[in-house]
Design a protein around this motif. Structure first.
Motif, short mmCIF file in Angstrom:
data_model
loop_
_atom_site.label_atom_id
_atom_site.label_comp_id
_atom_site.label_asym_id
_atom_site.label_seq_id
_atom_site.Cartn_x
_atom_site.Cartn_y
_atom_site.Cartn_z
N GLU A 154 0.82 -1.22 0.00
CA GLU A 154 0.00 0.00 0.00
C GLU A 154 0.85 1.26 0.00
OE1 GLU A 154 -2.87 -0.13 3.12
OE2 GLU A 154 -4.30 -1.17 1.82
N GLU A 155 2.08 1.15 0.50
CA GLU A 155 2.93 2.35 0.52
C GLU A 155 3.44 2.68 -0.88
OE1 GLU A 155 6.00 1.99 3.46
OE2 GLU A 155 4.56 1.75 5.07
N ARG A 161 4.66 -6.53 -2.05
CA ARG A 161 5.43 -6.49 -0.79
C ARG A 161 5.67 -7.91 -0.31
NH1 ARG A 161 3.38 -3.49 4.71
NH2 ARG A 161 4.07 -1.61 3.66
N PHE A 191 10.22 -5.84 2.60
CA PHE A 191 9.75 -5.07 3.75
C PHE A 191 10.23 -5.71 5.04
CE2 PHE A 191 6.75 -3.75 6.95
CZ PHE A 191 6.61 -2.41 6.68
N ARG A 192 11.03 -4.96 5.82
CA ARG A 192 11.50 -5.48 7.11
C ARG A 192 10.46 -5.14 8.18
NH1 ARG A 192 16.41 -3.85 4.91
NH2 ARG A 192 17.83 -5.60 4.71
N PRO A 193 9.90 -6.17 8.84
CA PRO A 193 8.78 -5.90 9.76
C PRO A 193 9.18 -5.28 11.10
CG PRO A 193 9.16 -8.24 9.55
CD PRO A 193 10.14 -7.59 8.65
N ALA A 202 0.88 -8.57 11.64
CA ALA A 202 0.59 -8.34 10.22
C ALA A 202 -0.04 -9.59 9.59
CB ALA A 202 1.87 -7.96 9.48
N SER A 205 -3.60 -10.10 11.03
CA SER A 205 -4.52 -9.11 10.52
C SER A 205 -4.91 -9.41 9.06
CB SER A 205 -3.89 -7.74 10.72
OG SER A 205 -4.18 -6.88 9.70
N ARG A 209 -8.82 -10.86 7.65
CA ARG A 209 -9.54 -10.19 6.57
C ARG A 209 -9.60 -11.02 5.31
NH1 ARG A 209 -6.21 -4.62 7.18
NH2 ARG A 209 -7.00 -4.05 9.20
N GLU A 211 -7.08 -11.53 3.35
CA GLU A 211 -6.28 -10.86 2.33
C GLU A 211 -5.02 -11.66 2.03
OE1 GLU A 211 -5.49 -7.00 3.83
OE2 GLU A 211 -7.49 -6.23 3.34
N ASN B 41 -1.12 7.39 3.57
CA ASN B 41 -0.05 7.01 2.64
C ASN B 41 0.18 8.07 1.59
OD1 ASN B 41 1.55 4.71 2.90
ND2 ASN B 41 -0.25 3.40 2.69
N VAL B 151 -1.04 -1.99 14.41
CA VAL B 151 -0.66 -2.86 13.29
C VAL B 151 -1.87 -3.66 12.82
CG1 VAL B 151 0.73 -4.85 12.63
CG2 VAL B 151 1.76 -3.00 13.93
N LEU B 152 -2.66 -4.16 13.79
CA LEU B 152 -3.85 -4.93 13.40
C LEU B 152 -4.79 -4.07 12.56
CD1 LEU B 152 -4.59 -6.89 16.67
CD2 LEU B 152 -3.76 -7.83 14.53
N LEU B 156 1.45 -3.02 8.67
CA LEU B 156 2.80 -2.63 9.06
C LEU B 156 3.29 -1.51 8.18
CD1 LEU B 156 5.04 -5.76 9.67
CD2 LEU B 156 3.98 -4.25 11.29
N ARG B 158 4.67 2.71 7.57
CA ARG B 158 4.77 4.07 8.10
C ARG B 158 3.42 4.61 8.56
NH1 ARG B 158 6.45 6.54 2.19
NH2 ARG B 158 4.49 5.97 1.20
N GLY B 237 8.06 -1.49 11.42
CA GLY B 237 8.38 -1.54 10.00
C GLY B 237 8.50 -0.21 9.30
#
Lengths: 329, 286
Positions: A154-155, A161, A191-193, A202, A205, A209, A211, B41, B151-152, B156, B158, B237
């Protein structure tokens, strides 16, 4: 007046600090075990600790910290025993064992798995939850290259990712090399968690969902026992090419280790630790029991010892095993 | 004598129900959460790409000029510029920009939410008595307790990092806005009202300008608290300088940790001095 108050407060602080002077070092019958921060090592500590108390009449405590910090304390002799040492995750371990800085007593288990996982519903769908298969042909890590849009970041929405290793773990470097070597760099973000708790959150979650998610994880863990995730296949293990990130993770040796000199101070207990051998499956079962029942570590350790009662005879002499059994009932 | 030392009963709080509530909230409100994630974002991306668009030497010159203007000393300007330059010189420039974008976004959100709340609680004692315990909680609740729920809810990266940073950093701006406005001399406010100001006019034209220095001190504190969260945010993260610190600490690479840690310190000092100087300028104007 205020000056007086200040002086009084400072005097009280001084007294408080003096009153809390640390008590002198523990006696010889005390064992310090490393709690490097994850569930299974704490469980094994409690199993070993329960046996130490009841069969060897020793007291024990845990010292908590991250892997590198506890490892330093271990080398300095502040920690006596590591019940679950992930040898692959600490680069200097092999050298330190060879040069005698620490003692490898035995293998706790070596039937574990780690690698990149995806939830099973990503590949097969889940009719009960109304989830269609999203990537029916996904089998190997390299297959992920076909699905940057599915595992979207999403970023950076133009890329996919992959959740990689925890920063600082040896696997993080290896996974990153794999990521580059397989050519993920163009279409994916590595991606480093940040921490294992964050990585677990993560995955949970995403799973809740329904996902898609592709993430590094490892077994035995309660998360793997509770959720249905599939380990993606990779090239067959090869010790040399593995460190270049080109093969799957071989089953890592998870050992029981002790500080230098521990074997001469506690010969009997050392013998038990050398015999202490469980399995990934047993550990997972106990972790799942703990997660589902809400038992604490001590009660889960007791559950573990009752459930796998026959192992007591392998680890201990008849007399010691009897003492543990008596304490359990 | 045991009863002297033991609690008479033990309450069993159903923590599992709270877990389930958070998780089903995450599932059921996916649409709203996704909207918030996308919005944040987008904000972060635009801040970061703006910062990234500026060539490094322009930022160094800007810092030099601001330092010079503030203190009227060329030496200060040069020291600031060299400090910023050294972050780039050790190869941490891109990471610094990532960190800076998270800090800027968190401070902006803190200001936009915190300032009105501060004004509100300065006008209303009832609101104040409700908000202040909440602020205490936000400041003292161990960060990990709300990091994992974040996070939930937000995944994860920014976005939850900005959320967690805002929760921690919004407190000083609220508190000091409230304090600043309450400290304005009663007689000044009375005078404004006797000249026919409404309550709002007295607030906007007299109280807030009078309290400006205190409010800006709050903003400066908010900025510093946001910087203090940099390493913690990397544990969920958020990439940037904090992640670099985390990686080196986890590997016991003391030297690398010191280099990246120093970069965090430099960034914090620059942000602190430049924002403080700006407050002083405004004070002199006022």
């Amino acid at each position: 007046m205020n000056m007086k108050k200040l002086i009084t407060m400072m005097a009280i602080s001084l007294l408080a600090l003096a009153g809390c002077a640390p008590s002198t070092g523990s006696g010889s019958g005390h064992i310090v075990m490393a709690d490097a921060g994850w569930d299974s090592i704490r469980l094994h500590n409690h199993v070993v600790g329960f046996i130490a108390e009841n069969a060897f009449d020793l007291t024990w405590s845990e010292m908590s910290g991250s892997t590198p910090i506890t490892y330093e304390a271990f080398k300095n002799g502040e920690i006596d025993v590591y019940t679950e040492f992930w040898t692959e995750n600490v680069a200097p371990y092999r050298g330190d064992v060879e040069s005698g800085v620490i003692l490898e007593l035995g293998v706790n288990f070596n039937d574990n798995y780690q690698g990149i996982y995806v939830p099973r519903y990503v590949i097969e769908g889940d009719a009960a939850r109304g989830i269609e298969p999203m990537a029916p042909n996904l089998r190997t890590v390299k297959d992920l290259l076909d699905y940057p849009d599915l595992f979207v970041d999403e970023e950076v929405p133009s890329k996919g990712r992959i959740y990689g290793g925890i920063p600082g773990w040896a696997v993080d470097e290896i996974l990153y090399k794999k990521f580059m070597a397989y050519g993920f760099d163009d279409t994916f973000i590595y991606f480093r968690p940040g921490s294992d708790a964050a990585l677990s959150a993560a995955i949970i979650s995403a799973y809740d969902r329904g996902e898609p998610i592709a993430a590094y994880y490892w077994e035995p863990t309660w998360l793997m026992a509770q959720y249905d995730l599939v380990l993606l296949e990779d090239e067959p293990f090869d010790a040399d090419r593995f460190h270049e990130g080109l093969t799957e993770f071989g089953a890592a040796d998870v050992t029981v280790a002790a500080r230098k000199g521990f074997d001469t101070e506690f010969p009997e207990f050392t013998e038990f630790l050398s015999n202490y051998s469980t399995s990934s499956a047993m550990t997972s079962a106990a972790l799942l029991h703990m997660q589902v029942s809400g038992d604490d570590y001590l009660n889960s350790a007791k559950w573990f010892l009752r459930e796998y009662d026959e192992y007591l005879d392998q680890w201990l002499s008849a007399e010691q095993a009897a003492a543990v059994r008596q304490a359990l009932n | 004598m045991n009863w002297l030392y033991q609690f008479p009963f033990k309450l069993n709080i159903d923590t599992a129900a709270i877990d389930d509530a958070v998780r089903s909230f995450a599932v059921n409100n996916e649409a709203i959460l996704q909207f918030m994630r996308r919005g944040l974002n987008g904000l972060l991306s635009s801040i970061h790409s703006t910062l990234d668009f500026i060539p490094w030497w322009i930022l160094v010159i800007v810092v030099f000029v601001l330092g010079f203007l503030q203190t009227k000393k060329i030496k200060t300007g040069i020291v600031y510029a060299v400090m910023l330059f050294s972050i780039g010189a050790v190869g941490l420039w891109p990471l610094m920009l990532l960190t800076l974008s998270i800090v800027i976004a968190s401070v902006a959100i803190s200001l936009l939410l915190g300032f009105p709340i501060g004004v509100l609680i300065s006008m209303n004692d009832r609101a104040s008595s409700i908000v202040r315990p909440i602020l205490d909680t936000m400041q003292t609740m161990p960060v990990f307790v709300y990091l994992i729920p974040a996070v939930l809810l937000f995944g994860l990266g920014r976005v939850p990092a900005v959320m967690a940073t805002t929760i921690y950093a919004i407190v000083p701006i609220v508190r000091l806005t409230n304090l600043g406005i309450r400290q304005v001399n009663e007689e000044v406010v009375e005078a404004a009202k006797s000249f026919g100001s409404t309550r709002i006019q007295a607030m906007v034209k007299v109280q807030i300008p009078q309290a400006f220095a205190t409010i800006m001190a709050g903003l400066n504190q908010t900025l510093m608290m946001a910087m203090a969260m940099v390493v913690t945010a990397s544990m969920i993260g958020a990439s940037g300088l904090g992640m670099e610190v985390l990686i080196s600490v986890n590997r016991v690479e003391v030297g690398r940790g010191l280099v990246s840690g120093t970069a965090v310190v430099i960034l914090a000092i620059l942000l602190d001095r430049l924002s403080q100087g700006w407050v002083k300028d405004k004070e002199e104007e006022a």
